[in-house]
Scaffold this motif. Sequence first.
Motif, PDB file in Angstrom:
ATOM      1  N   SER A 194     -20.510  -5.108   6.621  1.00  0.00           N
ATOM      2  CA  SER A 194     -20.462  -3.894   5.812  1.00  0.00           C
ATOM      3  C   SER A 194     -19.251  -3.057   6.167  1.00  0.00           C
ATOM      4  CB  SER A 194     -21.743  -3.091   6.011  1.00  0.00           C
ATOM      5  OG  SER A 194     -21.843  -2.683   7.356  1.00  0.00           O
ATOM      6  N   ALA A 195     -18.949  -2.129   5.270  1.00  0.00           N
ATOM      7  CA  ALA A 195     -17.808  -1.233   5.500  1.00  0.00           C
ATOM      8  C   ALA A 195     -18.071  -0.301   6.671  1.00  0.00           C
ATOM      9  CB  ALA A 195     -17.539  -0.424   4.218  1.00  0.00           C
ATOM     10  N   GLU A 196     -19.321   0.089   6.866  1.00  0.00           N
ATOM     11  CA  GLU A 196     -19.628   0.967   7.995  1.00  0.00           C
ATOM     12  C   GLU A 196     -19.338   0.284   9.324  1.00  0.00           C
ATOM     13  OE1 GLU A 196     -21.769   2.204   4.443  1.00  0.00           O
ATOM     14  OE2 GLU A 196     -21.585   0.306   5.533  1.00  0.00           O
ATOM     15  N   GLU A 197     -19.625  -1.006   9.392  1.00  0.00           N
ATOM     16  CA  GLU A 197     -19.342  -1.719  10.631  1.00  0.00           C
ATOM     17  C   GLU A 197     -17.854  -1.796  10.907  1.00  0.00           C
ATOM     18  OE1 GLU A 197     -23.196  -4.720  10.449  1.00  0.00           O
ATOM     19  OE2 GLU A 197     -21.172  -5.449  10.002  1.00  0.00           O
ATOM     20  N   LEU A 198     -17.076  -2.083   9.846  1.00  0.00           N
ATOM     21  CA  LEU A 198     -15.617  -2.160  10.034  1.00  0.00           C
ATOM     22  C   LEU A 198     -15.046  -0.811  10.415  1.00  0.00           C
ATOM     23  CD1 LEU A 198     -14.590  -4.507   7.088  1.00  0.00           C
ATOM     24  CD2 LEU A 198     -14.588  -5.035   9.503  1.00  0.00           C
ATOM     25  N   ASN A 199     -15.487   0.257   9.749  1.00  0.00           N
ATOM     26  CA  ASN A 199     -14.959   1.584  10.067  1.00  0.00           C
ATOM     27  C   ASN A 199     -15.297   1.983  11.488  1.00  0.00           C
ATOM     28  OD1 ASN A 199     -13.891   1.797   7.482  1.00  0.00           O
ATOM     29  ND2 ASN A 199     -15.742   2.780   6.658  1.00  0.00           N
ATOM     30  N   ALA A 200     -16.531   1.664  11.931  1.00  0.00           N
ATOM     31  CA  ALA A 200     -16.911   2.003  13.295  1.00  0.00           C
ATOM     32  C   ALA A 200     -16.079   1.245  14.312  1.00  0.00           C
ATOM     33  CB  ALA A 200     -18.395   1.704  13.508  1.00  0.00           C
ATOM     34  N   LEU A 201     -15.838  -0.051  14.028  1.00  0.00           N
ATOM     35  CA  LEU A 201     -15.031  -0.838  14.948  1.00  0.00           C
ATOM     36  C   LEU A 201     -13.589  -0.376  14.957  1.00  0.00           C
ATOM     37  CD1 LEU A 201     -15.010  -3.183  16.917  1.00  0.00           C
ATOM     38  CD2 LEU A 201     -14.615  -4.731  15.015  1.00  0.00           C
ATOM     39  N   MET A 202     -13.050  -0.002  13.805  1.00  0.00           N
ATOM     40  CA  MET A 202     -11.673   0.493  13.729  1.00  0.00           C
ATOM     41  C   MET A 202     -11.546   1.819  14.474  1.00  0.00           C
ATOM     42  SD  MET A 202      -9.752  -1.651  12.013  1.00  0.00           S
ATOM     43  CE  MET A 202      -8.415  -0.565  11.511  1.00  0.00           C
ATOM     44  N   ALA A 203     -12.521   2.674  14.295  1.00  0.00           N
ATOM     45  CA  ALA A 203     -12.456   3.975  14.975  1.00  0.00           C
ATOM     46  C   ALA A 203     -12.468   3.790  16.485  1.00  0.00           C
ATOM     47  CB  ALA A 203     -13.635   4.835  14.533  1.00  0.00           C
TER      48      ALA A 203
END
Length: 531
Positions: free
Chosen positions: A38-47
Amino acid sequence: MAPKKNVGGPKGKGPAKKTSAKRPLPPNESSSGEDDVSAEELNALMARMEKFERERGLSTREAGPRPARRASRKLIFKNLLSRMSVLEASRTAVRRDGEEPEQPEPSREEQGPTAPSVDQPQAARDQAVADQSAPSALTDAAPAISRPQLESPEVRPETIATSLALAPAYPVRAAPSEAPAVSGSVSVGQPSVQASVVDGPSTSSDGAIQAAGTRRGRGSRTHARPSLEGWSDETALGMSLALAPSSRKSYIRAVQEFLDFRQQYNLPGVMPVPYEQLAQFCVYNRRRGLAPQSIRAKLSALAYWFKAQGLSDPTDDFRIHKFLTGWSRQRGHPRDERQPMTPAIMKGLKQLWPRLCTSHYEQVLFHAAALTAFFGALRVSELVALSKSDTSHRALLISDIKVLHDSMEINIRASKTDQESKGQVFRLLKCSEEDLCPVMAMTQFTALRGSEKGYLFSHQDGKPLTKYQFWTITAKALDMLGLGHLKFGTHSFRIGAATAAAEMGYGDDEIKAIGRWRSGAFKGYVRSVSS
Protein backbone atom coordinates in the motif's frame (compact mmCIF):
# COMPACT_ATOMS: atom_id res chain seq x y z
CA MET A 1 17.16 34.16 -44.78
CA ALA A 2 15.75 30.99 -43.57
CA PRO A 3 14.89 31.02 -39.93
CA LYS A 4 17.16 29.09 -37.65
CA LYS A 5 16.01 25.72 -36.77
CA ASN A 6 15.05 25.54 -33.17
CA VAL A 7 17.28 22.94 -31.68
CA GLY A 8 16.60 23.85 -28.10
CA GLY A 9 13.89 22.85 -25.73
CA PRO A 10 10.22 23.43 -26.14
CA LYS A 11 10.57 27.11 -25.24
CA GLY A 12 13.86 27.66 -27.03
CA LYS A 13 15.99 27.90 -23.94
CA GLY A 14 18.94 26.04 -25.30
CA PRO A 15 19.69 22.69 -26.73
CA ALA A 16 17.52 19.85 -25.69
CA LYS A 17 18.93 17.64 -22.95
CA LYS A 18 19.45 14.01 -23.57
CA THR A 19 17.19 12.03 -21.31
CA SER A 20 18.26 8.54 -20.51
CA ALA A 21 15.65 5.97 -21.17
CA LYS A 22 14.27 4.33 -18.04
CA ARG A 23 15.75 0.83 -17.77
CA PRO A 24 13.07 -1.75 -17.19
CA LEU A 25 13.56 -4.33 -14.48
CA PRO A 26 14.77 -7.73 -15.58
CA PRO A 27 12.15 -10.40 -15.70
CA ASN A 28 13.55 -12.12 -12.59
CA GLU A 29 13.51 -8.82 -10.67
CA SER A 30 9.99 -7.77 -11.58
CA SER A 31 7.82 -7.46 -8.53
CA SER A 32 5.13 -10.00 -8.09
CA GLY A 33 2.35 -9.03 -5.82
CA GLU A 34 3.01 -5.25 -6.03
CA ASP A 35 -0.65 -4.59 -5.43
CA ASP A 36 -0.18 -5.94 -1.92
CA VAL A 37 2.07 -3.00 -1.01
CA SER A 38 0.00 0.00 0.00
CA ALA A 39 0.92 3.64 -0.36
CA GLU A 40 0.89 4.08 3.41
CA GLU A 41 3.57 1.46 3.78
CA LEU A 42 5.78 3.09 1.16
CA ASN A 43 5.33 6.56 2.64
CA ALA A 44 6.15 5.30 6.12
CA LEU A 45 9.27 3.54 4.89
CA MET A 46 10.36 6.59 2.88
CA ALA A 47 9.84 8.88 5.85
CA ARG A 48 11.99 6.67 8.06
CA MET A 49 14.71 6.53 5.41
CA GLU A 50 14.75 10.31 4.99
CA LYS A 51 14.88 10.81 8.73
CA PHE A 52 17.78 8.40 8.91
CA GLU A 53 19.66 10.34 6.21
CA ARG A 54 19.01 13.71 7.80
CA GLU A 55 20.28 12.56 11.15
CA ARG A 56 23.51 11.29 9.60
CA GLY A 57 24.01 14.06 7.02
CA LEU A 58 23.56 11.79 4.03
CA SER A 59 20.75 13.63 2.24
CA THR A 60 23.03 16.30 0.73
CA ARG A 61 25.43 13.86 -0.84
CA GLU A 62 22.99 12.54 -3.43
CA ALA A 63 22.68 14.61 -6.61
CA GLY A 64 19.63 15.08 -8.73
CA PRO A 65 16.22 16.68 -8.22
CA ARG A 66 14.46 15.61 -5.03
CA PRO A 67 11.25 14.42 -6.73
CA ALA A 68 13.23 12.18 -9.05
CA ARG A 69 15.24 10.71 -6.21
CA ARG A 70 12.12 10.12 -4.22
CA ALA A 71 10.31 8.43 -7.09
CA SER A 72 13.27 6.18 -7.83
CA ARG A 73 13.68 5.25 -4.20
CA LYS A 74 9.99 4.67 -3.81
CA LEU A 75 10.04 2.21 -6.71
CA ILE A 76 13.00 0.37 -5.21
CA PHE A 77 11.37 0.11 -1.80
CA LYS A 78 8.11 -1.02 -3.32
CA ASN A 79 9.79 -3.89 -5.16
CA LEU A 80 11.85 -4.75 -2.11
CA LEU A 81 8.82 -4.92 0.20
CA SER A 82 6.91 -7.02 -2.30
CA ARG A 83 9.71 -9.53 -2.65
CA MET A 84 10.18 -9.75 1.11
CA SER A 85 6.51 -10.38 1.75
CA VAL A 86 6.41 -13.12 -0.88
CA LEU A 87 9.56 -14.73 0.50
CA GLU A 88 8.32 -14.73 4.10
CA ALA A 89 4.93 -16.09 3.07
CA SER A 90 6.64 -18.95 1.23
CA ARG A 91 8.87 -19.77 4.19
CA THR A 92 5.92 -19.79 6.55
CA ALA A 93 4.06 -22.20 4.29
CA VAL A 94 7.08 -24.50 4.08
CA ARG A 95 7.42 -24.50 7.85
CA ARG A 96 3.81 -25.38 8.39
CA ASP A 97 4.04 -28.25 5.92
CA GLY A 98 6.99 -29.65 7.87
CA GLU A 99 9.23 -29.71 4.78
CA GLU A 100 11.87 -27.40 6.24
CA PRO A 101 13.72 -28.27 9.45
CA GLU A 102 13.32 -25.88 12.30
CA GLN A 103 16.02 -23.23 12.26
CA PRO A 104 17.83 -22.29 15.48
CA GLU A 105 16.47 -19.22 17.13
CA PRO A 106 18.61 -16.14 16.57
CA SER A 107 20.15 -14.34 19.49
CA ARG A 108 18.47 -11.39 21.11
CA GLU A 109 20.68 -8.95 19.16
CA GLU A 110 19.93 -10.65 15.83
CA GLN A 111 16.25 -11.18 16.48
CA GLY A 112 15.42 -7.64 17.56
CA PRO A 113 12.16 -6.75 19.29
CA THR A 114 9.53 -9.44 19.23
CA ALA A 115 6.56 -7.11 19.16
CA PRO A 116 6.02 -5.19 15.84
CA SER A 117 6.69 -1.48 16.03
CA VAL A 118 4.05 1.10 15.15
CA ASP A 119 6.43 2.70 12.68
CA GLN A 120 6.87 -0.51 10.72
CA PRO A 121 4.95 -1.06 7.47
CA GLN A 122 1.75 -3.05 7.59
CA ALA A 123 3.33 -6.03 5.82
CA ALA A 124 6.17 -6.13 8.34
CA ARG A 125 3.74 -5.97 11.25
CA ASP A 126 1.64 -8.75 9.77
CA GLN A 127 4.75 -10.82 9.27
CA ALA A 128 5.81 -10.26 12.89
CA VAL A 129 2.44 -11.53 14.07
CA ALA A 130 2.81 -14.56 11.82
CA ASP A 131 6.29 -15.24 13.22
CA GLN A 132 4.94 -15.19 16.75
CA SER A 133 2.36 -17.83 15.87
CA ALA A 134 4.87 -19.94 13.93
CA PRO A 135 6.17 -21.97 16.93
CA SER A 136 2.74 -23.43 17.62
CA ALA A 137 2.42 -24.43 13.99
CA LEU A 138 5.84 -26.02 14.05
CA THR A 139 4.95 -27.90 17.21
CA ASP A 140 1.80 -29.26 15.60
CA ALA A 141 3.64 -30.36 12.46
CA ALA A 142 6.77 -31.79 14.12
CA PRO A 143 6.82 -35.53 14.83
CA ALA A 144 6.54 -36.66 18.44
CA ILE A 145 9.92 -37.11 20.15
CA SER A 146 10.17 -39.76 22.87
CA ARG A 147 12.08 -38.37 25.83
CA PRO A 148 14.43 -40.74 27.60
CA GLN A 149 13.38 -41.89 31.03
CA LEU A 150 15.27 -40.07 33.76
CA GLU A 151 17.08 -42.48 36.03
CA SER A 152 19.32 -41.81 38.96
CA PRO A 153 23.00 -42.56 38.39
CA GLU A 154 24.38 -45.87 39.50
CA VAL A 155 25.17 -45.85 43.20
CA ARG A 156 28.73 -46.82 43.93
CA PRO A 157 29.98 -48.42 47.16
CA GLU A 158 32.08 -45.39 48.08
CA THR A 159 28.93 -43.33 48.57
CA ILE A 160 27.22 -45.73 50.99
CA ALA A 161 28.36 -44.06 54.18
CA THR A 162 27.46 -40.62 52.87
CA SER A 163 23.97 -41.62 51.74
CA LEU A 164 23.40 -43.39 55.04
CA ALA A 165 24.42 -40.20 56.86
CA LEU A 166 27.21 -42.17 58.50
CA ALA A 167 30.24 -40.23 57.28
CA PRO A 168 31.29 -38.91 60.73
CA ALA A 169 31.44 -42.43 62.22
CA TYR A 170 32.44 -44.53 59.21
CA PRO A 171 34.34 -42.51 56.59
CA VAL A 172 34.65 -44.15 53.16
CA ARG A 173 37.33 -42.98 50.75
CA ALA A 174 35.99 -42.01 47.34
CA ALA A 175 37.46 -43.46 44.16
CA PRO A 176 40.13 -41.25 42.48
CA SER A 177 38.14 -40.99 39.26
CA GLU A 178 34.98 -39.85 40.97
CA ALA A 179 34.08 -36.45 42.26
CA PRO A 180 34.09 -36.20 46.06
CA ALA A 181 30.75 -36.92 47.63
CA VAL A 182 29.10 -34.17 49.60
CA SER A 183 28.65 -35.30 53.16
CA GLY A 184 24.97 -36.07 53.93
CA SER A 185 23.91 -35.67 50.34
CA VAL A 186 22.91 -38.40 47.79
CA SER A 187 24.19 -36.39 44.85
CA VAL A 188 27.90 -36.48 44.06
CA GLY A 189 29.87 -33.68 42.54
CA GLN A 190 27.12 -31.10 42.20
CA PRO A 191 28.17 -27.87 40.50
CA SER A 192 28.55 -24.96 42.83
CA VAL A 193 26.11 -22.10 42.45
CA GLN A 194 27.04 -18.69 43.73
CA ALA A 195 24.91 -15.60 43.77
CA SER A 196 25.87 -12.12 44.82
CA VAL A 197 22.82 -10.32 46.16
CA VAL A 198 22.88 -7.16 48.16
CA ASP A 199 21.06 -7.64 51.48
CA GLY A 200 19.69 -10.95 50.28
CA PRO A 201 20.42 -14.67 50.45
CA SER A 202 23.10 -16.41 48.44
CA THR A 203 23.55 -20.08 47.60
CA SER A 204 26.83 -21.80 48.43
CA SER A 205 28.39 -24.87 46.79
CA ASP A 206 26.72 -27.31 49.16
CA GLY A 207 23.30 -25.80 48.69
CA ALA A 208 23.39 -23.80 51.90
CA ILE A 209 21.40 -20.60 52.02
CA GLN A 210 23.66 -17.95 53.43
CA ALA A 211 22.78 -14.43 54.42
CA ALA A 212 24.81 -11.99 52.37
CA GLY A 213 23.48 -8.82 53.93
CA THR A 214 23.68 -7.37 57.40
CA ARG A 215 21.24 -5.76 59.71
CA ARG A 216 21.80 -2.77 61.88
CA GLY A 217 20.87 -2.69 65.53
CA ARG A 218 21.06 0.19 67.90
CA GLY A 219 23.51 2.88 67.03
CA SER A 220 25.93 2.28 64.21
CA ARG A 221 26.96 -1.27 65.09
CA THR A 222 26.54 -3.90 62.38
CA HIS A 223 25.55 -7.43 63.45
CA ALA A 224 26.41 -10.24 61.00
CA ARG A 225 23.77 -12.91 60.55
CA PRO A 226 24.78 -16.43 61.60
CA SER A 227 26.29 -18.39 58.73
CA LEU A 228 24.62 -21.61 57.59
CA GLU A 229 27.73 -22.95 55.90
CA GLY A 230 28.20 -26.68 56.40
CA TRP A 231 24.55 -27.31 57.24
CA SER A 232 24.57 -30.65 55.38
CA ASP A 233 27.41 -31.98 57.54
CA GLU A 234 25.52 -31.02 60.67
CA THR A 235 22.33 -32.75 59.57
CA ALA A 236 24.31 -35.84 58.53
CA LEU A 237 25.86 -35.98 61.99
CA GLY A 238 22.40 -35.80 63.54
CA MET A 239 21.17 -38.68 61.39
CA SER A 240 24.28 -40.64 62.32
CA LEU A 241 23.69 -40.18 66.04
CA ALA A 242 20.07 -41.30 65.64
CA LEU A 243 21.36 -44.85 65.14
CA ALA A 244 23.17 -46.97 67.66
CA PRO A 245 26.81 -47.70 66.74
CA SER A 246 26.04 -51.39 66.25
CA SER A 247 23.07 -50.52 64.01
CA ARG A 248 25.21 -48.22 61.87
CA LYS A 249 27.75 -50.97 61.42
CA SER A 250 25.17 -53.60 60.49
CA TYR A 251 23.37 -51.19 58.13
CA ILE A 252 26.55 -50.45 56.21
CA ARG A 253 27.32 -54.15 55.96
CA ALA A 254 23.82 -54.95 54.66
CA VAL A 255 23.90 -52.22 52.02
CA GLN A 256 27.34 -53.36 50.86
CA GLU A 257 26.04 -56.92 50.56
CA PHE A 258 23.17 -55.73 48.38
CA LEU A 259 25.49 -53.77 46.08
CA ASP A 260 27.80 -56.78 45.79
CA PHE A 261 24.77 -58.94 44.97
CA ARG A 262 23.75 -56.65 42.10
CA GLN A 263 27.28 -56.59 40.75
CA GLN A 264 27.64 -60.37 41.00
CA TYR A 265 24.47 -61.00 38.98
CA ASN A 266 25.00 -58.06 36.58
CA LEU A 267 21.83 -56.29 37.67
CA PRO A 268 21.41 -52.65 36.63
CA GLY A 269 22.40 -50.23 39.35
CA VAL A 270 19.34 -48.01 39.10
CA MET A 271 17.65 -46.03 41.84
CA PRO A 272 15.00 -46.43 43.09
CA VAL A 273 15.57 -50.15 43.26
CA PRO A 274 12.83 -52.13 41.46
CA TYR A 275 10.80 -54.77 43.24
CA GLU A 276 12.34 -57.58 41.19
CA GLN A 277 15.84 -56.89 42.52
CA LEU A 278 14.67 -56.84 46.14
CA ALA A 279 12.73 -60.08 45.69
CA GLN A 280 15.77 -61.74 44.09
CA PHE A 281 17.95 -60.49 46.95
CA CYS A 282 15.57 -62.08 49.47
CA VAL A 283 15.58 -65.40 47.59
CA TYR A 284 19.38 -65.23 47.38
CA ASN A 285 19.69 -64.89 51.17
CA ARG A 286 17.08 -67.59 51.84
CA ARG A 287 19.01 -70.07 49.71
CA ARG A 288 22.10 -69.18 51.71
CA GLY A 289 20.28 -70.43 54.82
CA LEU A 290 19.30 -67.12 56.41
CA ALA A 291 16.13 -67.01 58.49
CA PRO A 292 13.26 -64.74 57.42
CA GLN A 293 13.94 -62.53 60.44
CA SER A 294 17.54 -62.01 59.29
CA ILE A 295 16.30 -61.12 55.79
CA ARG A 296 13.91 -58.57 57.32
CA ALA A 297 16.85 -57.01 59.15
CA LYS A 298 18.71 -56.55 55.88
CA LEU A 299 15.64 -55.01 54.28
CA SER A 300 15.38 -52.60 57.22
CA ALA A 301 18.93 -51.45 56.50
CA LEU A 302 18.07 -50.93 52.83
CA ALA A 303 14.91 -49.03 53.77
CA TYR A 304 16.93 -46.64 55.92
CA TRP A 305 19.42 -46.20 53.08
CA PHE A 306 16.69 -45.32 50.59
CA LYS A 307 15.00 -42.86 52.94
CA ALA A 308 18.32 -41.21 53.81
CA GLN A 309 18.66 -40.35 50.11
CA GLY A 310 15.17 -38.88 49.95
CA LEU A 311 13.83 -41.79 47.89
CA SER A 312 10.70 -43.84 48.36
CA ASP A 313 10.94 -47.11 50.27
CA PRO A 314 10.50 -50.03 47.82
CA THR A 315 10.88 -52.56 50.65
CA ASP A 316 7.41 -51.61 51.93
CA ASP A 317 5.76 -53.73 49.26
CA PHE A 318 2.75 -55.97 49.85
CA ARG A 319 4.36 -58.87 47.99
CA ILE A 320 7.57 -58.72 50.06
CA HIS A 321 5.64 -58.73 53.32
CA LYS A 322 3.56 -61.68 52.25
CA PHE A 323 6.27 -64.03 50.99
CA LEU A 324 8.40 -63.28 54.08
CA THR A 325 5.39 -64.17 56.25
CA GLY A 326 4.93 -67.40 54.30
CA TRP A 327 8.59 -68.33 54.73
CA SER A 328 8.31 -67.66 58.48
CA ARG A 329 5.31 -70.01 58.78
CA GLN A 330 7.11 -72.66 56.82
CA ARG A 331 10.24 -72.40 58.93
CA GLY A 332 8.53 -71.87 62.28
CA HIS A 333 9.71 -69.65 65.11
CA PRO A 334 13.37 -70.36 65.86
CA ARG A 335 14.09 -71.36 69.43
CA ASP A 336 16.60 -69.30 71.36
CA GLU A 337 19.15 -71.85 72.49
CA ARG A 338 21.33 -69.48 74.51
CA GLN A 339 21.84 -70.74 78.04
CA PRO A 340 21.49 -68.55 81.13
CA MET A 341 24.22 -67.94 83.65
CA THR A 342 23.40 -69.25 87.11
CA PRO A 343 24.74 -68.53 90.62
CA ALA A 344 26.48 -71.92 90.54
CA ILE A 345 28.26 -71.06 87.30
CA MET A 346 29.31 -67.67 88.73
CA LYS A 347 30.95 -69.46 91.70
CA GLY A 348 32.78 -71.76 89.31
CA LEU A 349 34.10 -68.80 87.33
CA LYS A 350 35.42 -67.25 90.56
CA GLN A 351 37.57 -70.33 91.12
CA LEU A 352 38.94 -70.32 87.57
CA TRP A 353 39.99 -66.67 87.19
CA PRO A 354 43.39 -67.26 88.86
CA ARG A 355 44.17 -70.01 86.32
CA LEU A 356 43.25 -67.90 83.31
CA CYS A 357 44.48 -64.42 84.30
CA THR A 358 48.14 -63.47 84.44
CA SER A 359 47.97 -61.08 87.42
CA HIS A 360 46.00 -60.44 90.55
CA TYR A 361 44.68 -57.22 89.04
CA GLU A 362 43.25 -59.12 86.05
CA GLN A 363 41.61 -61.69 88.34
CA VAL A 364 39.83 -58.97 90.32
CA LEU A 365 38.92 -57.16 87.07
CA PHE A 366 37.19 -60.16 85.47
CA HIS A 367 35.45 -61.17 88.68
CA ALA A 368 33.99 -57.69 89.23
CA ALA A 369 32.92 -57.40 85.58
CA ALA A 370 31.17 -60.81 85.59
CA LEU A 371 29.23 -60.20 88.82
CA THR A 372 28.18 -56.69 87.72
CA ALA A 373 26.92 -58.07 84.40
CA PHE A 374 24.97 -60.86 86.11
CA PHE A 375 23.30 -59.01 88.99
CA GLY A 376 22.83 -55.80 87.01
CA ALA A 377 21.33 -57.66 83.99
CA LEU A 378 23.58 -55.56 81.75
CA ARG A 379 24.05 -55.81 78.03
CA VAL A 380 27.67 -56.22 76.99
CA SER A 381 27.60 -52.81 75.28
CA GLU A 382 26.63 -51.26 78.62
CA LEU A 383 29.38 -53.12 80.47
CA VAL A 384 32.66 -52.91 78.50
CA ALA A 385 34.02 -51.21 75.38
CA LEU A 386 33.06 -52.88 72.12
CA SER A 387 36.61 -52.52 70.76
CA LYS A 388 39.90 -50.77 71.43
CA SER A 389 38.85 -47.92 69.14
CA ASP A 390 35.34 -47.58 70.59
CA THR A 391 34.67 -43.86 71.16
CA SER A 392 30.95 -44.10 71.89
CA HIS A 393 31.57 -44.13 75.66
CA ARG A 394 28.37 -46.09 76.24
CA ALA A 395 30.14 -48.56 78.48
CA LEU A 396 30.43 -47.86 82.20
CA LEU A 397 32.81 -45.09 83.21
CA ILE A 398 34.44 -44.72 86.61
CA SER A 399 32.12 -41.76 87.20
CA ASP A 400 29.04 -44.01 86.73
CA ILE A 401 29.77 -46.05 89.86
CA LYS A 402 29.15 -44.95 93.41
CA VAL A 403 30.16 -47.59 95.99
CA LEU A 404 28.55 -47.24 99.41
CA HIS A 405 28.92 -49.28 102.58
CA ASP A 406 26.23 -51.87 101.89
CA SER A 407 25.29 -51.13 98.27
CA MET A 408 26.42 -49.48 95.08
CA GLU A 409 24.67 -47.27 92.54
CA ILE A 410 25.12 -47.75 88.81
CA ASN A 411 24.19 -45.09 86.25
CA ILE A 412 23.37 -46.39 82.77
CA ARG A 413 23.80 -43.22 80.68
CA ALA A 414 22.61 -44.71 77.39
CA SER A 415 21.46 -48.07 76.12
CA LYS A 416 19.79 -49.87 73.25
CA THR A 417 16.37 -48.72 74.45
CA ASP A 418 17.60 -45.28 75.54
CA GLN A 419 19.10 -43.73 72.44
CA GLU A 420 18.45 -40.19 73.72
CA SER A 421 20.67 -40.81 76.75
CA LYS A 422 18.07 -39.99 79.38
CA GLY A 423 19.90 -42.31 81.75
CA GLN A 424 18.73 -44.64 84.50
CA VAL A 425 20.17 -45.30 87.97
CA PHE A 426 19.68 -48.56 89.87
CA ARG A 427 21.15 -50.02 93.04
CA LEU A 428 22.75 -53.40 93.84
CA LEU A 429 22.69 -54.56 97.46
CA LYS A 430 25.42 -56.31 99.37
CA CYS A 431 25.26 -60.11 99.44
CA SER A 432 26.08 -62.27 102.42
CA GLU A 433 27.98 -64.78 100.28
CA GLU A 434 31.36 -63.24 99.44
CA ASP A 435 31.94 -65.12 96.17
CA LEU A 436 28.63 -63.75 94.76
CA CYS A 437 28.66 -60.23 96.21
CA PRO A 438 28.98 -57.57 93.50
CA VAL A 439 29.49 -54.78 96.05
CA MET A 440 32.52 -56.45 97.67
CA ALA A 441 33.99 -57.31 94.26
CA MET A 442 33.60 -53.70 93.08
CA THR A 443 35.09 -52.31 96.29
CA GLN A 444 38.17 -54.50 95.86
CA PHE A 445 38.54 -53.62 92.18
CA THR A 446 38.19 -49.82 92.54
CA ALA A 447 40.81 -49.89 95.29
CA LEU A 448 43.28 -51.38 92.79
CA ARG A 449 42.16 -49.33 89.81
CA GLY A 450 42.11 -45.88 91.34
CA SER A 451 39.96 -42.91 90.42
CA GLU A 452 41.55 -42.07 87.07
CA LYS A 453 38.97 -40.97 84.49
CA GLY A 454 37.96 -43.34 81.72
CA TYR A 455 36.28 -46.68 81.33
CA LEU A 456 35.43 -48.42 84.59
CA PHE A 457 36.69 -51.85 83.54
CA SER A 458 40.16 -51.17 82.21
CA HIS A 459 43.51 -52.94 82.43
CA GLN A 460 46.33 -51.85 84.66
CA ASP A 461 47.94 -49.94 81.77
CA GLY A 462 44.75 -47.88 81.30
CA LYS A 463 43.51 -49.63 78.16
CA PRO A 464 39.82 -50.61 78.22
CA LEU A 465 38.61 -54.17 78.66
CA THR A 466 36.95 -55.02 75.35
CA LYS A 467 34.04 -57.28 74.52
CA TYR A 468 36.34 -59.73 72.74
CA GLN A 469 38.75 -59.99 75.66
CA PHE A 470 36.00 -60.39 78.25
CA TRP A 471 34.13 -63.12 76.40
CA THR A 472 37.23 -65.01 75.22
CA ILE A 473 38.43 -65.56 78.81
CA THR A 474 34.88 -66.31 80.00
CA ALA A 475 34.33 -68.88 77.23
CA LYS A 476 37.56 -70.65 78.21
CA ALA A 477 36.38 -70.80 81.81
CA LEU A 478 33.02 -72.28 80.75
CA ASP A 479 34.84 -74.89 78.70
CA MET A 480 36.95 -75.80 81.73
CA LEU A 481 33.72 -76.20 83.70
CA GLY A 482 32.49 -78.76 81.15
CA LEU A 483 29.85 -76.45 79.66
CA GLY A 484 31.52 -75.86 76.30
CA HIS A 485 28.97 -78.00 74.47
CA LEU A 486 26.17 -75.62 75.48
CA LYS A 487 25.44 -72.37 73.76
CA PHE A 488 26.49 -69.42 75.90
CA GLY A 489 27.03 -65.84 74.88
CA THR A 490 27.51 -62.36 76.27
CA HIS A 491 23.72 -62.09 76.61
CA SER A 492 23.70 -65.13 78.90
CA PHE A 493 24.35 -62.83 81.90
CA ARG A 494 21.15 -60.86 81.18
CA ILE A 495 19.18 -64.05 80.51
CA GLY A 496 20.52 -65.54 83.74
CA ALA A 497 19.41 -62.51 85.79
CA ALA A 498 15.78 -62.86 84.58
CA THR A 499 15.83 -66.66 85.06
CA ALA A 500 17.29 -66.47 88.56
CA ALA A 501 14.80 -63.77 89.63
CA ALA A 502 11.89 -65.90 88.36
CA GLU A 503 13.18 -68.96 90.24
CA MET A 504 13.42 -66.89 93.44
CA GLY A 505 9.75 -65.92 93.12
CA TYR A 506 10.02 -62.34 91.90
CA GLY A 507 6.94 -60.93 90.18
CA ASP A 508 6.76 -59.65 86.62
CA ASP A 509 7.05 -55.99 87.60
CA GLU A 510 10.08 -56.71 89.78
CA ILE A 511 11.81 -58.63 86.99
CA LYS A 512 11.07 -55.81 84.55
CA ALA A 513 12.63 -53.35 86.98
CA ILE A 514 15.78 -55.48 87.35
CA GLY A 515 16.43 -55.61 83.62
CA ARG A 516 14.86 -52.21 82.82
CA TRP A 517 12.36 -53.86 80.48
CA ARG A 518 9.38 -51.80 79.38
CA SER A 519 7.28 -54.63 77.96
CA GLY A 520 6.73 -58.33 78.37
CA ALA A 521 9.85 -59.14 76.35
CA PHE A 522 11.53 -60.37 79.55
CA LYS A 523 9.34 -63.50 79.44
CA GLY A 524 11.44 -64.76 76.55
CA TYR A 525 14.49 -64.59 78.82
CA VAL A 526 13.05 -66.79 81.55
CA ARG A 527 13.89 -70.40 80.72
CA SER A 528 14.90 -73.66 82.26
CA VAL A 529 18.54 -74.43 82.86
CA SER A 530 20.07 -77.27 80.82
CA SER A 531 22.12 -79.77 82.77
